[in-house]
Design a protein around this motif. Structure first.
Motif, PDB file in Angstrom:
ATOM      1  N   TRP A 136     -50.094 -68.504  26.622  1.00  0.00           N
ATOM      2  CA  TRP A 136     -51.064 -67.610  27.258  1.00  0.00           C
ATOM      3  C   TRP A 136     -51.512 -68.180  28.607  1.00  0.00           C
ATOM      4  O   TRP A 136     -51.575 -67.472  29.617  1.00  0.00           O
ATOM      5  CB  TRP A 136     -52.267 -67.389  26.348  1.00  0.00           C
ATOM      6  CG  TRP A 136     -53.330 -66.548  26.986  1.00  0.00           C
ATOM      7  CD1 TRP A 136     -54.532 -66.955  27.498  1.00  0.00           C
ATOM      8  CD2 TRP A 136     -53.274 -65.137  27.220  1.00  0.00           C
ATOM      9  NE1 TRP A 136     -55.229 -65.900  28.017  1.00  0.00           N
ATOM     10  CE2 TRP A 136     -54.477 -64.760  27.865  1.00  0.00           C
ATOM     11  CE3 TRP A 136     -52.330 -64.147  26.937  1.00  0.00           C
ATOM     12  CZ2 TRP A 136     -54.749 -63.452  28.238  1.00  0.00           C
ATOM     13  CZ3 TRP A 136     -52.604 -62.838  27.310  1.00  0.00           C
ATOM     14  CH2 TRP A 136     -53.799 -62.502  27.943  1.00  0.00           C
ATOM     15  N   LYS A 140     -51.099 -66.791  32.508  1.00  0.00           N
ATOM     16  CA  LYS A 140     -52.192 -66.656  33.483  1.00  0.00           C
ATOM     17  C   LYS A 140     -51.903 -67.442  34.767  1.00  0.00           C
ATOM     18  O   LYS A 140     -52.300 -67.029  35.865  1.00  0.00           O
ATOM     19  CB  LYS A 140     -53.508 -67.136  32.868  1.00  0.00           C
ATOM     20  CG  LYS A 140     -53.991 -66.307  31.683  1.00  0.00           C
ATOM     21  CD  LYS A 140     -54.375 -64.886  32.092  1.00  0.00           C
ATOM     22  CE  LYS A 140     -53.331 -63.855  31.741  1.00  0.00           C
ATOM     23  NZ  LYS A 140     -53.695 -62.478  32.138  1.00  0.00           N
ATOM     24  N   ASP A 141     -51.198 -68.573  34.630  1.00  0.00           N
ATOM     25  CA  ASP A 141     -50.890 -69.388  35.805  1.00  0.00           C
ATOM     26  C   ASP A 141     -49.725 -68.840  36.614  1.00  0.00           C
ATOM     27  O   ASP A 141     -49.675 -69.023  37.835  1.00  0.00           O
ATOM     28  CB  ASP A 141     -50.549 -70.825  35.376  1.00  0.00           C
ATOM     29  CG  ASP A 141     -51.761 -71.613  34.917  1.00  0.00           C
ATOM     30  OD1 ASP A 141     -52.898 -71.188  35.223  1.00  0.00           O
ATOM     31  OD2 ASP A 141     -51.582 -72.650  34.245  1.00  0.00           O
ATOM     32  N   PRO A 144     -50.073 -63.642  36.503  1.00  0.00           N
ATOM     33  CA  PRO A 144     -51.408 -63.189  36.093  1.00  0.00           C
ATOM     34  C   PRO A 144     -51.557 -61.676  36.007  1.00  0.00           C
ATOM     35  O   PRO A 144     -52.503 -61.193  35.353  1.00  0.00           O
ATOM     36  CB  PRO A 144     -52.317 -63.768  37.194  1.00  0.00           C
ATOM     37  CG  PRO A 144     -51.422 -63.996  38.366  1.00  0.00           C
ATOM     38  CD  PRO A 144     -50.089 -64.364  37.786  1.00  0.00           C
TER      39      PRO A 144
END
Length: 382
Positions: A136, A140-141, A144
């Protein structure tokens, strides 16, 4: 569904270790150049594919529950290598619907048709932290704006909150036989989700659980009564242990005793018997391969791809191991799909009775074993 390459994040090793994936350096046998966590590649899905997979997994779980009920109603415990003395206790656990937490379906899927059930890891599944937390934060990194099939963490907390457990602390137990640290890591993560749900928890090794014969109860190292235990210790091992006869009747165990039916590969044959021709199943039999010309013989209680045998008209393949004394299931062999020389297995997570997320392991071989790598995934937004 497609496989894409990308640059790993700078310092990715420290990033995933800070998120709890401490065992990744010890996860593989020596001599492998590829890391266990490999974010240089990932799989991409459409939302339609994920919606279809989620519906199929939910149906498979319902079918497995009905199969467990069938085994209990017809008394077919011997086909699951359940000791005769424990059969009634398994039945009572099922009839009480003792609370359960999670499980992982292993699926063959190539994006072009229905997923095929390979097995159900319903008792002691791992690769959980990778699926719920680590991938997860990778998403996001790195992407995104995209999504991921992943509500595992939130659902685990909600499930702990919904469980009715006996008073007192819930013990979380691993075994000292864990050489890589994978089980200790998984257990620590699950204990954290229980803490976040408001439970009082205590960690303990299985080897440190004591039996108070005078008061007929399990106790921890501080002599506290153990009323509920989450364990990363398979039921078949517990039933073979000297304390197994006490365990089936004392304390609330998570996963419960009835999960011994779903985590056993005999389930594959029962499912095919009850749902012949189902699009998410492969033919499977307990009494031999019957008319299958290509099949894989799986030990009923095997782990990590050990002691398996593939038979095809073009030849065969075997993996080493010491499993199989309990018997085998013979399942039609449908080779894992090939993506750039790697073969993925989709691990679809259930929390309680709801689909919760996806983790992917891949290897170059036909059998997914302890040389496989975990790779993340994302859902591409249109």
């Amino acid at each position: 569904m497609r496989r894409e390459r990308g640059a790993p994040r700078p310092g990715w090793e420290k990033i995933i270790e800070s998120q709890g994936l401490a065992y990744h350096r010890a996860a593989h046998p020596e001599g492998l150049s590829r890391p266990y966590w490999d974010e240089s590649v990932h799989y991409v899905f459409s939302m339609d594919e994920v919606d279809a997979l989620e519906a199929q997994v939910e149906e498979l779980h319902e079918m497995c529950l009905r199969a467990a009920g069938h085994v209990v109603e017809t008394g077919r415990f011997a086909e699951f290598a359940i000791p005769e003395w424990a059969a009634e206790d398994v039945a009572r656990s099922w009839e009480r619907r003792d609370p359960h937490l999670y499980g992982r379906f292993d699926l063959r899927y190539d994006g072009t048709g229905p997923a095929k059930l390979l097995e159900y890891n319903a008792d002691t599944p791992t690769s959980l932290l990778e699926s719920s937390v680590v991938q997860w934060f990778w998403l996001k990194d790195t992407h995104p704006d995209d999504d991921q099939w992943n509500s595992v963490h939130e659902r685990l907390i909600d499930r702990w909150s919904a469980m009715t457990l006996p008073p007192g602390p819930t013990h979380f137990s691993w075994t000292n036989m864990d050489e890589t640290g994978e089980e200790a890591m998984t257990l620590a993560y699950l204990q954290e989700t229980a803490d976040q749900a408001g439970l009082h928890t205590v960690a303990i090794a299985m080897e440190d659980i004591g039996w108070d014969s005078l008061n007929r109860r399990f106790v921890d190292v501080e002599e506290r009564m153990i009323r509920s235990v989450f364990k990363l210790y398979p039921w078949e091992w517990m039933l073979a242990d000297p304390f197994g006869r006490h365990a089936v009747r004392h304390a609330t165990w998570i996963e419960p005793l009835w999960k011994a039916l779903l985590s056993n590969k005999a389930l594959l044959a029962i499912l095919w018997e009850l749902y012949p021709g189902h699009p998410n199943l492969l033919p499977a039999y307990l009494d031999g391969p019957r008319d299958l010309t290509s099949y894989i013989a799986k030990p009923l209680l095997g782990r990590e791809g050990a002691s398996m045998r593939i038979v095809t008209p073009d030849g065969g393949q075997e993996t080493p191991g010491s499993y199989g004394r309990e018997g085998y299931v013979h399942q039609a062999f449908d080779a894992l799909p090939d993506f750039d020389g790697q073969r993925p297995v989709l691990g679809a997570w259930m929390v309680a009775d709801e689909p919760a997320g996806l983790g992917i392991r891949e290897t170059s071989g036909l059998i997914t074993d302890d040389t496989s790598s975990f790779v993340p995934h994302r859902i591409e937004r249109p």
